[in-house]
Design a protein around this motif. Structure first.
Motif, PDB file in Angstrom:
ATOM      1  N   MET A 188       0.827  -1.194   0.000  1.00 51.74           N
ATOM      2  CA  MET A 188       0.000   0.000   0.000  1.00 51.74           C
ATOM      3  C   MET A 188       0.869   1.254   0.000  1.00 51.74           C
ATOM      4  O   MET A 188       2.071   1.191   0.272  1.00 51.74           O
ATOM      5  N   LYS A 189       0.256   2.363  -0.300  1.00 47.18           N
ATOM      6  CA  LYS A 189       0.940   3.648  -0.257  1.00 47.18           C
ATOM      7  C   LYS A 189       0.242   4.554   0.742  1.00 47.18           C
ATOM      8  O   LYS A 189      -0.933   4.366   1.060  1.00 47.18           O
TER       9      LYS A 189
ATOM     10  N   SER B   6      10.058   4.806  11.548  1.00 46.15           N
ATOM     11  CA  SER B   6       8.816   4.279  12.128  1.00 46.15           C
ATOM     12  C   SER B   6       7.589   4.890  11.461  1.00 46.15           C
ATOM     13  O   SER B   6       6.622   4.189  11.165  1.00 46.15           O
ATOM     14  N   LEU B   7       7.650   6.197  11.226  1.00 46.59           N
ATOM     15  CA  LEU B   7       6.490   6.885  10.673  1.00 46.59           C
ATOM     16  C   LEU B   7       6.156   6.441   9.256  1.00 46.59           C
ATOM     17  O   LEU B   7       4.984   6.180   8.935  1.00 46.59           O
ATOM     18  N   VAL B   8       7.146   6.334   8.396  1.00 43.60           N
ATOM     19  CA  VAL B   8       6.877   6.000   6.993  1.00 43.60           C
ATOM     20  C   VAL B   8       6.224   4.633   6.838  1.00 43.60           C
ATOM     21  O   VAL B   8       5.226   4.502   6.113  1.00 43.60           O
TER      22      VAL B   8
ATOM     23  N   ALA C 104       2.606   3.968   5.230  1.00 45.25           N
ATOM     24  CA  ALA C 104       2.505   3.118   4.043  1.00 45.25           C
ATOM     25  C   ALA C 104       1.477   2.013   4.228  1.00 45.25           C
ATOM     26  O   ALA C 104       0.799   1.603   3.274  1.00 45.25           O
ATOM     27  N   MET C 105       1.336   1.530   5.461  1.00 40.64           N
ATOM     28  CA  MET C 105       0.346   0.489   5.750  1.00 40.64           C
ATOM     29  C   MET C 105      -1.018   1.060   6.122  1.00 40.64           C
ATOM     30  O   MET C 105      -1.924   0.324   6.504  1.00 40.64           O
ATOM     31  N   ARG C 106      -1.141   2.380   6.048  1.00 38.86           N
ATOM     32  CA  ARG C 106      -2.390   3.087   6.380  1.00 38.86           C
ATOM     33  C   ARG C 106      -2.812   2.869   7.829  1.00 38.86           C
ATOM     34  O   ARG C 106      -3.999   2.971   8.156  1.00 38.86           O
ATOM     35  N   LEU C 107      -1.839   2.561   8.700  1.00 40.64           N
ATOM     36  CA  LEU C 107      -2.148   2.483  10.120  1.00 40.64           C
ATOM     37  C   LEU C 107      -2.220   3.881  10.726  1.00 40.64           C
ATOM     38  O   LEU C 107      -2.770   4.068  11.809  1.00 40.64           O
ATOM     39  N   GLY C 108      -1.631   4.829  10.044  1.00 38.63           N
ATOM     40  CA  GLY C 108      -1.719   6.230  10.423  1.00 38.63           C
ATOM     41  C   GLY C 108      -1.942   7.066   9.177  1.00 38.63           C
ATOM     42  O   GLY C 108      -1.342   6.796   8.134  1.00 38.63           O
ATOM     43  N   ARG C 109      -2.819   8.064   9.276  1.00 36.40           N
ATOM     44  CA  ARG C 109      -3.143   8.892   8.103  1.00 36.40           C
ATOM     45  C   ARG C 109      -3.108  10.378   8.480  1.00 36.40           C
ATOM     46  O   ARG C 109      -4.129  11.065   8.447  1.00 36.40           O
TER      47      ARG C 109
END
Length: 306
Positions: free
Chosen positions: A1-2, A36-38, A42-47
């Protein structure tokens, strides 16, 4: 994912960065090393809607020493903890912890401030900060403040940082002569997060331990300081310490996480073993330093004489 779409900001000063954080609030995340953030994005766990990239703020990098304290800027890379002579000689535990952080590609980009702000209890630098009673310096438009490491880590991935605050540095004490430091941890593969570990420092004077610091890795929701182990060590004869017993005492009251990688009992066993191992190495070095008080840390690591 992106990653989901976001607005990208690149401030070039600390003032500009904290002004952005004050304006954007909870919808902004700070990008430093991004290790950690990227992946989270990328996994859409944070948006996050806004990314504030602080990599152009040169004032956030580097280390200085004064009045018995080492100040390490938040943007200082993990690799610098291994290679910077001032850091290595002033707070050797940072240099001992750094090689355990991921792989060299991660250490080339990852930052001190990023690791502390991410607050992963299985990471090495939070345990070092807690063990050495470091202070984390943070800044907002309201000014600067320092937070003791013991108060900074609130829960897993949670800190005492306010949404508009930026980690700017960490302050660590510089110990005197007769000191030894070591980190020991167990991971299934090199570069993985540790199942359990310990970051230790001891100071020996006249054959007795006069100072001890023990931080535990991966043994709770926050990095844990083993106060009972430190109390047992302080004042003890450096040649007669029962390391196995102290290791068991360090973890006896803890309730580490239990998951597919290991049960709580297994992690306690590992934690005791790693504590004993790190303390053994630290004591050996401290006694060598006491015998050779003029020897620098770099010379001690190389096996040379002052």
């Amino acid at each position: 994912m992106k990653a989901a779409a976001f607005d990208y900001h690149v401030p070039e000063s600390v003032d500009a960065a904290v002004a952005l954080l004050a304006e954007l609030g909870d919808e902004a995340k700070v990008l430093a090393g991004g290790q950690s953030l990227v992946p989270v994005m990328a996994m859409r766990l944070g948006r996050p809607e806004h990314i504030v990239d602080v990599n152009r703020i040169e004032a956030l990098a580097g280390a200085t020493r004064s009045n018995g304290t080492l100040r390490v800027g938040a943007l200082t890379r993990h690799r610098a903890l291994e290679t910077d002579v001032l850091i290595r000689d002033s707070v050797p535990l940072l240099a001992r912890a750094a090689p355990h952080i991921g792989h060299f590609q991660i250490r080339n980009r990852g930052t001190v401030g990023g690791s502390l702000a991410h607050a992963d209890s299985a990471a090495e630098l939070p345990a070092v900060a807690v063990a050495l009673d470091a202070e984390i310096e943070v800044r907002s438009t309201r000014g600067s403040r320092r937070i003791r490491a013991a108060d900074f880590f609130v829960s897993i991935f949670m800190t005492a940082l306010e949404p508009d605050e930026l980690v700017t540095a960490v302050h660590l004490p510089v110990w005197g002569r007769g000191c030894g430091f070591a980190v020991a941890e167990f991971a299934r593969r090199h570069g993985d997060f540790a199942l359990a570990g310990a970051a230790c420092g001891v100071q020996v004077d006249g054959g007795r331990i006069v100072r001890a610091a023990v931080g535990l890795i991966g043994m709770g929701s926050v990095p844990v300081r083993a106060w009972l182990a430190e109390q047992t060590l302080t004042g003890a004869d450096a040649h007669e310490v029962d390391l196995a017993s102290i290791g068991r005492d360090a973890v006896a009251a803890l309730d580490p996480p239990s998951d597919t990688h290991g049960s709580a009992a297994y992690r306690r066993h590992l934690g005791a073993q790693m504590t004993a191992r790190a303390l053994g190495r630290a004591l050996a070095e401290a006694q060598g330093q006491e015998r050779n008080p003029g020897q620098s840390q770099a010379q001690a690591e190389a096996g040379g004489a002052a």
